[in-house]
Design a protein around this motif. Structure first.
Motif, PDB file in Angstrom:
ATOM      1  N   VAL A  11      35.090  48.430  39.664  1.00  0.00           N
ATOM      2  CA  VAL A  11      35.482  47.027  39.554  1.00  0.00           C
ATOM      3  C   VAL A  11      34.221  46.190  39.453  1.00  0.00           C
ATOM      4  CG1 VAL A  11      36.674  45.094  40.664  1.00  0.00           C
ATOM      5  CG2 VAL A  11      37.589  47.412  40.881  1.00  0.00           C
ATOM      6  N   PRO A  58      32.488  42.137  38.257  1.00  0.00           N
ATOM      7  CA  PRO A  58      32.854  40.726  38.126  1.00  0.00           C
ATOM      8  C   PRO A  58      32.795  40.203  36.696  1.00  0.00           C
ATOM      9  CG  PRO A  58      30.634  40.916  38.984  1.00  0.00           C
ATOM     10  CD  PRO A  58      31.166  42.314  38.891  1.00  0.00           C
ATOM     11  N   ASP A  80      37.897  44.458  35.388  1.00  0.00           N
ATOM     12  CA  ASP A  80      37.006  43.294  35.333  1.00  0.00           C
ATOM     13  C   ASP A  80      37.704  42.130  36.023  1.00  0.00           C
ATOM     14  OD1 ASP A  80      35.396  41.160  34.690  1.00  0.00           O
ATOM     15  OD2 ASP A  80      35.389  41.514  32.529  1.00  0.00           O
ATOM     16  N   SER A  81      37.103  41.611  37.099  1.00  0.00           N
ATOM     17  CA  SER A  81      37.716  40.485  37.816  1.00  0.00           C
ATOM     18  C   SER A  81      37.420  39.147  37.160  1.00  0.00           C
ATOM     19  CB  SER A  81      37.249  40.458  39.274  1.00  0.00           C
ATOM     20  OG  SER A  81      35.859  40.201  39.347  1.00  0.00           O
ATOM     21  N   ASN A 116      36.757  35.900  39.058  1.00  0.00           N
ATOM     22  CA  ASN A 116      37.865  35.245  39.755  1.00  0.00           C
ATOM     23  C   ASN A 116      37.921  35.797  41.182  1.00  0.00           C
ATOM     24  OD1 ASN A 116      40.344  34.351  40.772  1.00  0.00           O
ATOM     25  ND2 ASN A 116      41.315  34.428  38.757  1.00  0.00           N
ATOM     26  N   GLU A 133      41.357  36.648  42.791  1.00  0.00           N
ATOM     27  CA  GLU A 133      42.074  37.821  42.299  1.00  0.00           C
ATOM     28  C   GLU A 133      41.332  39.127  42.563  1.00  0.00           C
ATOM     29  OE1 GLU A 133      45.106  37.957  40.853  1.00  0.00           O
ATOM     30  OE2 GLU A 133      45.331  35.825  41.291  1.00  0.00           O
ATOM     31  N   GLU A 134      40.076  39.050  42.954  1.00  0.00           N
ATOM     32  CA  GLU A 134      39.240  40.251  43.031  1.00  0.00           C
ATOM     33  C   GLU A 134      39.810  41.296  43.994  1.00  0.00           C
ATOM     34  OE1 GLU A 134      34.505  40.905  42.960  1.00  0.00           O
ATOM     35  OE2 GLU A 134      35.253  39.914  44.763  1.00  0.00           O
ATOM     36  N   ILE A 136      42.830  43.009  42.492  1.00  0.00           N
ATOM     37  CA  ILE A 136      42.427  43.911  41.409  1.00  0.00           C
ATOM     38  C   ILE A 136      41.858  45.200  41.989  1.00  0.00           C
ATOM     39  CG2 ILE A 136      40.746  44.209  39.545  1.00  0.00           C
ATOM     40  CD1 ILE A 136      41.105  41.192  38.971  1.00  0.00           C
TER      41      ILE A 136
END
Length: 336
Positions: free
Chosen positions: A75, A77, A106-107, A110, A113-114, A117
């Motif tokens: 994950v 950013p 890919d966050s 955000n 939302e991270e 995700i």
């Protein structure tokens, strides 16, 4: 073997392999899943039958049977940043040596939302690499039990029992400042990255330390992490605000270089600019960019080594921190 065995109109199923090998379906399943509990001669008979029928076991069925997906997740950013792309590439190559595939999320910077995700990615794989997460410390600590096993990249894991692969951003910033001060610069501007970025906070605190000691004047400009962010603030760098600019990363520095060029400002004759990361394009800008070089390939490999240990129930190697290397190019020169 009967003629029916070779009937290509019948699908190659686990039942047909079991029938041809003269064993149970459970035995075929154990052989296909790599179990060592089946006698070698029997296992060879099963593999021969599977080859005869051109049987390919279902990846999903195998994952359900063994409780593993042979998949890990990364994950990040901002996948548009070449720095994260290089970490992804090296992590993917390292994982492939152990038969693991890589799922990427890919966050998009955000923060809200991270966490969601990361949780969704973890549900689909065996382990996780969190690269430069932006979420607050308390949120990360609360999520840690649900994300395990996972490895942190570009984030301090203090207070968490999580292995980390980090970069000494403070040391890299000190080297950039020392280089620019050696060229006579005393008025600096910092193009700040995302406020939720822990590496941005380290960069900024280092610069503030120099300013607090009276060694330089510091102007802090809210910016971001992209080319367009750097381009947007270029107009604020003129009219005597500073003689040296340090950008949060190379992409921001690229944008500032482009914006200053459009404004008719000469680099480094009027303003010097330095970036951070040393992404592949840094040496090809006009002028080539002075920066603090970070080794993304090594970061990805080290992250995989620690995650692989966790997946195998073994203690991971100690946390590692890379020291950036100062790379001096044409974008910095003597103070005007």
């Amino acid at each position: 073997m009967t003629a029916e065995t070779h009937d290509e109109t019948r699908p190659a199923t686990i039942s047909r392999v079991a029938e041809l090998a003269g064993v149970s379906r459970a035995t075929v399943s154990r052989v296909m899943n790599g179990s060592s509990t089946v006698a070698p001669q029997l296992a060879e008979r099963v593999r021969a039958a599977a080859a005869t029928l051109n049987y390919q076991p279902s990846v999903l069925a195998r994952s359900l049977a063994v409780g593993r997906t042979s998949t890990i997740a990364l994950v990040v950013p901002d996948l548009g940043n070449p720095m994260f792309q290089d970490v992804l590439r090296s992590l993917s190559h390292a994982a492939a040596t152990r038969g693991h595939r890589l799922l990427v999320a890919d966050s998009e910077e955000n923060v809200a939302e991270e966490g969601l995700i990361a949780l969704e990615a973890r549900r689909r794989c065996d382990g996780l690499v969190l690269c430069a997460p932006r979420m607050p410390d308390d949120e990360l600590a609360a999520l840690a039990p649900q994300l395990a096993p996972f490895v942190l990249v570009n984030r301090d894991s203090s207070g968490l029992s999580v292995p980390s692969v980090n970069v000494d951003y403070a040391a890299g910033m000190r080297d950039l400042v020392s280089h620019l001060m050696g060229l006579g610069h005393r008025r600096f501007a910092y193009l700040a990255g995302p406020p939720t970025s822990s590496s941005n906070r380290l960069r900024l605190s280092t610069l503030r330390g120099f300013a607090a000691a009276g060694r330089l004047e510091l102007a802090e400009l809210e910016c971001g992490a992209t080319f367009s962010d750097g381009h947007a603030v270029a107009g604020r760098l003129i009219d005597g605000l500073c003689t040296a600019v340090i950008a949060y990363n190379d992409l921001v520095a690229f944008g500032a270089l482009s914006g200053l060029h459009e404004l008719g400002v000469s680099v480094p004759q009027q303003i010097s600019i330095a970036g951070f990361d040393d992404i592949p394009f840094a040496r090809y800008t006009t002028p080539p960019l002075t920066t603090a070089s970070v080794p993304p390939s090594e970061i990805g490999q080290e992250a995989w080594q620690r995650l692989w240990a966790l997946l195998g129930g073994q203690p991971p190697e100690a946390d590692i921190q890379f020291r950036p290397r100062l790379v001096v190019r044409g974008s910095t020169g003597a103070a005007a």
